[in-house]
Design a protein around this motif. Structure first.
Motif, short mmCIF file in Angstrom:
data_model
loop_
_atom_site.label_atom_id
_atom_site.label_comp_id
_atom_site.label_asym_id
_atom_site.label_seq_id
_atom_site.Cartn_x
_atom_site.Cartn_y
_atom_site.Cartn_z
N LYS A 20 6.23 22.84 44.96
CA LYS A 20 5.99 21.29 45.72
C LYS A 20 7.24 20.57 45.11
O LYS A 20 7.41 19.72 46.01
N LYS A 353 -1.70 5.56 44.31
CA LYS A 353 -0.92 6.64 45.09
C LYS A 353 -0.18 6.19 46.34
O LYS A 353 0.27 7.27 46.86
N GLU A 539 -0.85 17.72 40.53
CA GLU A 539 -1.47 16.95 41.56
C GLU A 539 -2.97 17.64 41.56
O GLU A 539 -3.88 16.81 41.72
N SER A 543 -6.30 15.40 41.00
CA SER A 543 -7.79 15.14 41.89
C SER A 543 -9.00 15.75 41.24
O SER A 543 -9.84 14.87 41.50
N VAL A 555 -0.03 10.41 39.25
CA VAL A 555 0.88 11.45 38.58
C VAL A 555 2.15 10.96 38.68
O VAL A 555 2.60 10.47 39.85
N ASN A 564 5.74 16.51 34.78
CA ASN A 564 4.97 15.40 35.20
C ASN A 564 3.99 14.85 34.12
O ASN A 564 3.90 15.60 33.32
#
Length: 599
Positions: A20, A353, A539, A543, A555, A564
């Motif tokens: 990612k 976000k 991530e 969630s 995040v 992170n």
């Protein structure tokens, strides 16, 4: 840069979090790339590896051995696509068009691109800044042959009268990076075909000369340019270039490079013929198919990106690409807002976000009730919905082990017993090595079997550099202290295994940090960092915690550090630690908690 051969010092498979991060880096670096372009270059279902070289160059490749991107300094700030990547997505980079085949001879020979060799379009020199990545193309062929970075801005180039070096070539067709692919191919006549161009058995139809002109002899100018291009940044270890190979042999067959056409079975491009209205219609159809088949009310609220990647994209027709940028909406958030205005769904932007969230689906809407979903297997995506990910992740067992690599201090001990100094050993295995050496040399004290008499080699291995000057070196050591002292002289590493993912890192295992503190308005927030050590995706965890604690989560990248930080609204420090232990199997000793709200 890739003129001379070099062996990578390590090969690693990217974890989910690193994949990612790589995609985000590429997305930021190359704004032309759409989500479908990224999926074509770094497919979700394909393993991605990184090869790290001595001079910090990182090469990212996909399963099958095809290099797709390379990072010059290993920090993500100077990343380039390979020619393989540009053959798949030719518009990923802006490109300079060469004046003719004679210029391409020099570029593929390893020389930098000069301004006099560039064909300036009628509208004038395109705008660019120094240090920008650009590709190189030849007339009549959409397949780029090289990639590099600009040496000056377009303004500076015009002031210089379009003379001098335009592009510093970092990678070109036919260099050792291209040859490093396990199954080299070129896009020819709409199909990717394997070819080793030095092989004289290749059909003559492959040896087109529309790219190269001349009699195949290298000019003095080319030789000087090629020599000047060697040096900084190149992977110089062993020179494996054949001095007798003419440039024609290197460039033979490049003229036939063609990108896959619309009828290619490997890379279908049916979307090229679709109008904007057709794409809008296809988007709506895929959304309705997803709402009927995979989007469940229990999964809501759902981030718009999750809806797109996990539900809408898998519902597209087989072999069809779906690019939101080619629709009339241009952006995912605007498309979802349009569907919300029509009453089909309810959407709200998450202020933390900065992303559209799907809150509900109006299953009584006329578009929903009149749509008949296709009864076909929906293409599975590499990123299942959050609930499925939670169940899968919960079932994965975590294994953490401390391992050690021999250092220069202990290498003589390993060599003496025939052990490999390049391997990683557990603590017990390392202890066995030193005791095997003691047995071989007969160093056990005869009058006291629990004492080991130190010879010169073992004494240096245990104490050289650790004893202060003027202090006498010990001549004996107790067996109970020998193992720990020996291991302390080795380089610590650790291995983390979760399901099918595994990673080996240098240094001791870092702990997860959980901190609760007060913010303005006497509100509590809990911050979590270090989860990447245990192969936990930030991530996905955010969630998951958002639903578990019924609170907002964010995040963010740690300032000045790798990794992170997950920020959870509320003082949930104990519950969060318990969740990591029960659901992710993180040992309690690797979790540090600090509640700053307590006096």
């Amino acid at each position: 840069m890739f003129k001379k051969a070099a062996e990578a010092k390590s090969h690693q498979r990217l974890s989910g979090a690193d994949r990612k991060k790589l995609k985000r880096t590429i997305k930021d670096k190359f704004p032309r790339a759409s989500d479908s372009d990224l999926d074509a270059l770094l497919p979700p279902k394909v393993e991605i590896t990184v090869a790290k070289f001595q001079n910090r160059v990182h090469v990212y490749g996909v399963e099958g051995g095809f290099p797709m991107f390379f990072d010059v300094d290993g920090r993500g700030s100077d990343i380039f696509p390979t020619v393989y990547a540009l053959w798949k997505v030719p518009e990923l980079l802006p490109a300079f068009m060469l004046k003719g085949g004679e210029v391409s001879r020099f570029v593929i020979g390893g020389a930098d691109l000069m301004f006099p060799g560039i064909s300036i379009p009628s509208e004038g020199l395109p705008s660019f800044v120094a240090g920008e990545p650009w590709a190189v193309k030849v007339p009549g062929n959409p397949a780029p042959i090289a990639v590099g970075s600009t040496t000056m801005s377009s303004t500076e180039a015009l002031k210089a009268g379009l003379r001098g070096k335009a592009l510093r070539i970092t990678h070109y067709y036919g260099d050792l990076l291209w040859e490093s692919a396990e199954n080299r191919y070129v896009p020819n006549a709409g199909f990717f075909q394997d070819a080793v161009f030095e092989d004289p058995s290749i059909p003559s139809s492959f040896q087109t000369s529309n790219l190269i002109e001349g009699d195949g002899e290298t000019s003095n100018d080319q030789q000087s340019n090629t020599e000047s291009n060697e040096g900084a940044g190149s992977l110089d270890v062993n020179d494996q270039q054949d001095e007798n190979d003419p440039v024609d042999e290197i460039t033979s067959g490049v003229g036939s490079l063609k990108l896959p056409d619309a009828g290619s079975a490997d890379e279908p491009n049916e979307q090229l013929s679709l109008s904007t209205a057709d794409i809008d219609s296809l988007l709506d159809k895929c959304l309705l198919q997803a709402l009927h088949t995979t989007v469940k009310d229990k999964d809501l609220p759902m981030p718009g990106s999750t809806l797109w990647s996990n539900h809408v994209l898998p519902c597209r027709p087989s072999g069809m690409t779906l690019d939101i940028k080619k629709s009339s909406h241009k952006k995912l958030s605007k498309w979802l807002q349009a569907k919300s205005s029509a009453g089909l769904i309810s959407v709200k932007e998450d202020k933390y976000k900065k992303e559209a969230m799907l809150l509900s689906v109006n299953r009584n809407h006329v578009d929903y009730s009149s749509f008949k979903p296709e009864k076909r297997p929906v293409e599975k995506n590499d990123q299942p919905n959050v609930n499925a990910a939670n169940e899968s992740r919960s079932s994965k067992t975590l294994e953490v082990a401390e391992i050690y690599k021999p250092s220069v201090h202990v290498n003589p001990i390993f060599s003496a017993v025939g052990a490999d100094t390049g391997k990683l050993y557990s603590a017990s295995e390392a202890s066995d090595i030193v005791f095997k050496y003691i047995e071989k040399e007969g160093l056990v004290k005869q009058t006291n079997k629990s004492i080991v008499v130190l010879d010169v080699v073992l004494c240096d291995a245990l104490f050289k550099g650790a004893i202060k000057k003027g202090t006498t070196y010990p001549t004996e050591i107790h067996k109970k202290d020998l193992g720990s002292t020996f291991i302390s002289r080795m380089h610590p590493h650790h291995v983390v295994i979760r399901g099918n993912e595994s990673v080996v890192r240098k240094g001791a295992i870092k702990t997860i940090q959980i901190v609760t503190e007060r913010r303005q308005g006497n509100k509590k927030v809990t911050k979590l960092s270090g989860m990447e050590t245990f192969l936990i995706d930030a991530e996905a965890l955010a969630s998951e915690l958002q639903k578990k604690f019924a609170c907002s989560t964010t995040v963010a990248e740690l300032p000045g550090k790798k990794g992170n930080e997950v920020l959870v609204q509320g003082g949930v420090i104990d519950d969060l630690a318990k969740h990591l232990i029960e659901q992710y199997g993180v040992p309690k000793r690797f979790i540090e908690v600090l509640d700053k709200t307590k006096k």
